[in-house]
Design a protein around this motif. Structure first.
Motif, PDB file in Angstrom:
ATOM      1  N   CYS A   1      11.610  11.726  -0.613  1.00  0.00           N
ATOM      2  CA  CYS A   1      10.250  11.255  -0.348  1.00  0.00           C
ATOM      3  C   CYS A   1       9.290  11.589  -1.488  1.00  0.00           C
ATOM      4  CB  CYS A   1       9.751  11.837   0.976  1.00  0.00           C
ATOM      5  SG  CYS A   1      10.609  11.155   2.418  1.00  0.00           S
ATOM      6  N   LEU A   2       9.481  12.725  -2.160  1.00  0.00           N
ATOM      7  CA  LEU A   2       8.649  13.021  -3.322  1.00  0.00           C
ATOM      8  C   LEU A   2       8.904  11.992  -4.417  1.00  0.00           C
ATOM      9  CD1 LEU A   2       6.605  14.944  -4.688  1.00  0.00           C
ATOM     10  CD2 LEU A   2       8.571  16.143  -5.657  1.00  0.00           C
ATOM     11  N   TYR A   3      10.167  11.674  -4.640  1.00  0.00           N
ATOM     12  CA  TYR A   3      10.494  10.666  -5.646  1.00  0.00           C
ATOM     13  C   TYR A   3       9.809   9.344  -5.302  1.00  0.00           C
ATOM     14  CZ  TYR A   3      13.019   7.559  -8.745  1.00  0.00           C
ATOM     15  OH  TYR A   3      13.302   6.625  -9.713  1.00  0.00           O
ATOM     16  N   GLU A   4      10.014   8.892  -4.078  1.00  0.00           N
ATOM     17  CA  GLU A   4       9.517   7.577  -3.709  1.00  0.00           C
ATOM     18  C   GLU A   4       7.991   7.536  -3.678  1.00  0.00           C
ATOM     19  OE1 GLU A   4       9.791   3.509  -2.711  1.00  0.00           O
ATOM     20  OE2 GLU A   4      11.120   4.954  -3.679  1.00  0.00           O
ATOM     21  N   GLY A   5       7.372   8.611  -3.168  1.00  0.00           N
ATOM     22  CA  GLY A   5       5.916   8.632  -3.110  1.00  0.00           C
ATOM     23  C   GLY A   5       5.268   8.575  -4.475  1.00  0.00           C
ATOM     24  N   THR A   6       5.774   9.373  -5.417  1.00  0.00           N
ATOM     25  CA  THR A   6       5.192   9.358  -6.766  1.00  0.00           C
ATOM     26  C   THR A   6       5.582   8.105  -7.524  1.00  0.00           C
ATOM     27  OG1 THR A   6       7.027  10.799  -7.446  1.00  0.00           O
ATOM     28  CG2 THR A   6       4.901  11.841  -7.021  1.00  0.00           C
ATOM     29  N   PHE A   7       6.791   7.593  -7.284  1.00  0.00           N
ATOM     30  CA  PHE A   7       7.199   6.361  -7.947  1.00  0.00           C
ATOM     31  C   PHE A   7       6.237   5.232  -7.575  1.00  0.00           C
ATOM     32  CE2 PHE A   7       9.459   2.391  -8.483  1.00  0.00           C
ATOM     33  CZ  PHE A   7      10.125   2.555  -9.692  1.00  0.00           C
ATOM     34  N   ARG A   8       5.911   5.115  -6.288  1.00  0.00           N
ATOM     35  CA  ARG A   8       5.015   4.041  -5.860  1.00  0.00           C
ATOM     36  C   ARG A   8       3.583   4.271  -6.344  1.00  0.00           C
ATOM     37  NH1 ARG A   8       6.591   1.715   0.141  1.00  0.00           N
ATOM     38  NH2 ARG A   8       8.855   1.934  -0.018  1.00  0.00           N
ATOM     39  N   LYS A   9       3.175   5.526  -6.421  1.00  0.00           N
ATOM     40  CA  LYS A   9       1.808   5.821  -6.840  1.00  0.00           C
ATOM     41  C   LYS A   9       1.579   5.479  -8.303  1.00  0.00           C
ATOM     42  CE  LYS A   9      -1.635   9.538  -7.112  1.00  0.00           C
ATOM     43  NZ  LYS A   9      -1.998  10.924  -6.722  1.00  0.00           N
ATOM     44  N   TYR A  10       2.559   5.786  -9.155  1.00  0.00           N
ATOM     45  CA  TYR A  10       2.350   5.669 -10.598  1.00  0.00           C
ATOM     46  C   TYR A  10       2.974   4.431 -11.230  1.00  0.00           C
ATOM     47  CZ  TYR A  10       0.528  10.418 -10.517  1.00  0.00           C
ATOM     48  OH  TYR A  10      -0.232  11.529 -10.257  1.00  0.00           O
ATOM     49  N   ARG A  11       3.676   3.643 -10.425  1.00  0.00           N
ATOM     50  CA  ARG A  11       4.369   2.523 -11.064  1.00  0.00           C
ATOM     51  C   ARG A  11       3.381   1.512 -11.636  1.00  0.00           C
ATOM     52  NH1 ARG A  11       7.183   0.042  -5.663  1.00  0.00           N
ATOM     53  NH2 ARG A  11       5.359  -0.955  -4.724  1.00  0.00           N
ATOM     54  N   LYS A  12       3.888   0.781 -12.621  1.00  0.00           N
ATOM     55  CA  LYS A  12       3.080  -0.213 -13.310  1.00  0.00           C
ATOM     56  C   LYS A  12       3.833  -1.542 -13.261  1.00  0.00           C
ATOM     57  CE  LYS A  12       2.247   3.602 -16.433  1.00  0.00           C
ATOM     58  NZ  LYS A  12       2.599   4.168 -17.740  1.00  0.00           N
ATOM     59  N   SER A  13       3.100  -2.614 -13.204  1.00  0.00           N
ATOM     60  CA  SER A  13       3.752  -3.918 -13.088  1.00  0.00           C
ATOM     61  C   SER A  13       4.629  -4.223 -14.292  1.00  0.00           C
ATOM     62  CB  SER A  13       2.703  -5.027 -12.911  1.00  0.00           C
ATOM     63  OG  SER A  13       1.789  -5.029 -13.991  1.00  0.00           O
ATOM     64  N   GLU A  14       4.269  -3.674 -15.462  1.00  0.00           N
ATOM     65  CA  GLU A  14       5.058  -3.992 -16.657  1.00  0.00           C
ATOM     66  C   GLU A  14       6.423  -3.326 -16.679  1.00  0.00           C
ATOM     67  OE1 GLU A  14       1.889  -0.940 -18.063  1.00  0.00           O
ATOM     68  OE2 GLU A  14       2.047  -2.620 -16.664  1.00  0.00           O
ATOM     69  N   ASP A  15       6.583  -2.171 -15.994  1.00  0.00           N
ATOM     70  CA  ASP A  15       7.899  -1.545 -16.007  1.00  0.00           C
ATOM     71  C   ASP A  15       8.602  -1.626 -14.661  1.00  0.00           C
ATOM     72  OD1 ASP A  15       7.018   0.677 -14.383  1.00  0.00           O
ATOM     73  OD2 ASP A  15       6.225   1.643 -16.162  1.00  0.00           O
TER      74      ASP A  15
ATOM     75  N   ALA B   1       3.007  -3.717  -8.418  1.00  0.00           N
ATOM     76  CA  ALA B   1       1.797  -2.911  -8.574  1.00  0.00           C
ATOM     77  C   ALA B   1       1.939  -1.610  -7.795  1.00  0.00           C
ATOM     78  CB  ALA B   1       0.599  -3.700  -8.062  1.00  0.00           C
ATOM     79  N   PRO B   2       1.115  -0.616  -8.091  1.00  0.00           N
ATOM     80  CA  PRO B   2       1.134   0.615  -7.297  1.00  0.00           C
ATOM     81  C   PRO B   2       0.916   0.317  -5.815  1.00  0.00           C
ATOM     82  CG  PRO B   2      -0.206   0.895  -9.270  1.00  0.00           C
ATOM     83  CD  PRO B   2       0.129  -0.568  -9.187  1.00  0.00           C
ATOM     84  N   ASP B   3       1.455   1.181  -4.984  1.00  0.00           N
ATOM     85  CA  ASP B   3       1.373   1.021  -3.531  1.00  0.00           C
ATOM     86  C   ASP B   3       0.793   2.306  -2.958  1.00  0.00           C
ATOM     87  OD1 ASP B   3       1.753   0.661  -0.812  1.00  0.00           O
ATOM     88  OD2 ASP B   3       3.950   0.763  -0.906  1.00  0.00           O
ATOM     89  N   GLY B   4      -0.524   2.357  -2.831  1.00  0.00           N
ATOM     90  CA  GLY B   4      -1.180   3.569  -2.379  1.00  0.00           C
ATOM     91  C   GLY B   4      -0.796   3.966  -0.970  1.00  0.00           C
ATOM     92  N   ALA B   5      -0.731   2.996  -0.065  1.00  0.00           N
ATOM     93  CA  ALA B   5      -0.388   3.315   1.323  1.00  0.00           C
ATOM     94  C   ALA B   5       1.050   3.811   1.422  1.00  0.00           C
ATOM     95  CB  ALA B   5      -0.590   2.081   2.198  1.00  0.00           C
ATOM     96  N   GLY B   6       1.944   3.140   0.713  1.00  0.00           N
ATOM     97  CA  GLY B   6       3.341   3.575   0.722  1.00  0.00           C
ATOM     98  C   GLY B   6       3.508   4.945   0.103  1.00  0.00           C
ATOM     99  N   ALA B   7       2.771   5.197  -0.975  1.00  0.00           N
ATOM    100  CA  ALA B   7       2.832   6.510  -1.620  1.00  0.00           C
ATOM    101  C   ALA B   7       2.383   7.597  -0.659  1.00  0.00           C
ATOM    102  CB  ALA B   7       1.969   6.515  -2.879  1.00  0.00           C
TER     103      ALA B   7
END
Length: 566
Positions: A211-225, A229-235
């Motif tokens: 869950c730490l992996y997934e939460g931070t992955f969704r918070k910091y992800r960028k559309s280019e990589d 887009a980031p997913d604040g609610a999912g994070a």
């Protein structure tokens, strides 16, 4: 028909591999998939095969999850490490194949245990929890490597063509299903005190990591990589789940071991109060090769200059801000460049991780004055896993090391808890005091508060001072452990930090200014250069591995391949 034959062979191998350790208890024709599932003893034996996924320090001559994964900004490898997926699209992949075998293994167990009438509700739900925990674990590893993958929740056969040849599912949907599995497991796996078998604290520790992996992955992800887009609610959902799982473990009476290094070089972790689950090795029965590799006559991988400089000084300040002696220029003492005084003003974990002298080509070193002379590719040798109590013939033998390996332990839970709280934006001083400040106490460092009081010029992640210091704590506490650093950079979307053309210190080593003539290693100025005159260039496509071309040939709906690998 060719595709069907391939699938039949693959699924047959999966079934046989999952039952080998059980079938050898009776005639090979005594069990079928229908008459095997009759008692809890058989279920337990079947579930034991899942333990093979936790490599620990490895088995016999094979490498394990600690130290050997040298692609990070923490290690300078004896060979040049490229991004692991930079070689193009492979035709096949054991990681892809084995991941699906393990998913099927878990699905078989879920189906069969659900149908068993010989189990009471508690036992049935326990074993369903174990199976769902391991299905979640496999999907977590598949998703972080490949992104979108098919969600499969039944043991497929050739009549399930719609799933076998279906399209990949969205990775966010898959990870939401993973969270469902983790929630079931943490509510139903039995709450027992064992440190070598399935227990609820282990399930919560695994849930926290995922869950730490997934939460931070969704918070910091960028559309280019990430193409999303980031997913604040999912994070927030995943980070909250991480915090809750950590809190459940922290309420269970575990405590930190007095010795940091003792978590890694012990021949008996059974009484270590920090351990949640460990892998036991035994002389003559199950052994590993880790120690032999870190005291070898062949050059070993060493700590990078970048990692060395990440450790705080005993005044609690980083290199750029400390009032203490910040030199890294080791003096010559008794024929070696000594780190004694340099390490004395640093985080105690540093002196328990690297040798007290520099060892490099031209200045080999024999640890504990026994065994063979070693050199390290950066000059900073790794002593963290070594134990002088193990006889020389076992320390230096590549199949006869028998120190126990931690798999899930309390300090990781503390780190996960503090980071989740900080990323949720609601961390308190009490949260810090019951998590990473306990690690700082053991490391001989001042405690921190939510108001850090300084800004480290080395902060190149674009995060707050507090989150930067929590990330530093994680890096130093888990140095060389479980390939943690690589996947941390992925989930923080900082994979470009492994580009040595922009970050040269990640492949530089120790300062050898006081032995420029005796050092035979390559150098840049006063520092050992471990780059092998090569460049590791970042590309955004490296955030995902390519789907093997052979799998796309079998199932065209897997196309297009991941971005950049089409």
């Amino acid at each position: 028909m060719k595709k069907f034959r391939y699938i039949v062979c693959l699924l047959s191998l999966a079934t046989l591999s999952s039952c080998d350790s059980i079938l050898d208890k009776g005639p090979l024709d005594a069990f079928t998939n229908d008459n095997f599932w009759t008692g809890e003893g058989n279920v337990s034996g079947y579930a034991n095969t899942f333990y093979e996924q936790f490599l620990g320090y490895g088995n016999a001559g094979g490498s394990g999850d600690f130290y050997f994964n040298s692609l990070s900004d923490d290690q300078v490898g004896r060979d040049f490490d490229q991004y692991p997926n930079n070689k193009g699209v492979p035709s096949s992949s054991t990681t892809w194949r084995n991941g699906w075998i393990e998913v099927r293994r878990a699905n078989i167990m879920i189906e069969k245990v659900s149908q068993m009438t010989t189990l009471d509700d508690a036992a049935r739900n326990h074993w369903l929890g174990v199976a769902r925990l391991m299905r979640a674990w496999q999907y977590y590893k598949l998703v972080r490597m490949y992104g979108n993958v098919q969600w499969v929740e039944k043991s497929l056969d050739i009549t399930d063509e719609g799933v076998l040849y279906g399209a990949r599912d969205d990775r966010d949907m898959v990870m939401d299903r993973v969270l469902d599995d983790l929630n079931f497991a943490t509510q139903n796996v039995k709450d027992v005190a064992s440190k070598t078998t399935w227990n609820r604290s282990m399930a919560n520790a695994m849930k926290a990591e995922v869950c730490l992996y997934e939460g931070t992955f969704r918070k910091y992800r960028k559309s280019e990589d990430s193409q999303k887009a980031p997913d604040g609610a999912g994070a927030t959902k995943f980070l909250t789940a991480c915090k809750e799982a950590c809190a459940a473990v922290m309420a269970k009476g575990y405590s930190l071991n007095t010795s940091y290094q003792g978590n890694y070089n012990s021949i008996d972790l059974s009484k270590n109060p920090e351990m949640i689950l460990y892998k036991a090795y035994k002389e003559g029965l199950l052994m590993h090769s880790l120690i032999a590799y870190i005291c070898s006559s062949t050059q070993i991988s060493g700590m990078s200059k970048n990692a060395f400089e990440s450790y705080l000084f005993t005044d609690g300040k980083p290199l750029a801000l400390t009032a203490l002696n910040k030199t890294d220029k080791a003096p010559m003492v008794d024929g070696h460049l000594s780190l004694k005084d340099i390490l004395a003003v640093r985080d105690k974990r540093l002196s328990q991780t690297i040798d007290g002298v520099l060892l490099y080509n031209g200045r080999g070193y024999t640890r504990y004055n026994v065994g063979m002379e070693s050199t390290a590719s950066s000059g900073y040798g790794i002593c963290k896993y070594d134990n002088p109590a193990i006889p020389e013939g076992f320390r230096n033998n590549t199949t006869k090391n028998y120190t126990h390996a931690p798999l899930f332990w309390l300090s990781v839970v503390y780190l996960n808890y503090a980071e989740a709280c900080a990323e949720l934006g609601a961390i308190t001083n009490d949260d810090l005091n019951k998590s990473i400040n306990l690690l700082k106490d053991r490391a001989g460092l001042p405690r921190i508060t939510t108001a850090i009081g300084f800004s480290d010029p080395a902060n190149n992640h674009g995060v707050s001072d507090l989150i930067w210091e929590i990330r530093r704590e994680r890096r130093c506490e888990l140095m060389f452990d479980n390939n943690v650093r690589y996947w941390d950079l992925v989930r923080w979307h900082q994979l470009d930090k492994l580009d040595n053309s922009k970050n040269p210190d990640i492949l530089r080593g120790a300062n050898v200014a006081n032995d420029m003539s005796g050092c035979k290693a390559d150098k840049v100025g006063e520092y050992i250069d471990g780059s092998k005159a090569s460049i590791r260039a970042y590309d955004k496509k490296y955030y995902l591995y390519p789907i093997p071309s052979g799998q796309i040939a079998l199932n065209p709906q897997l196309a297009p391949n991941n971005p950049g690998w089409e």
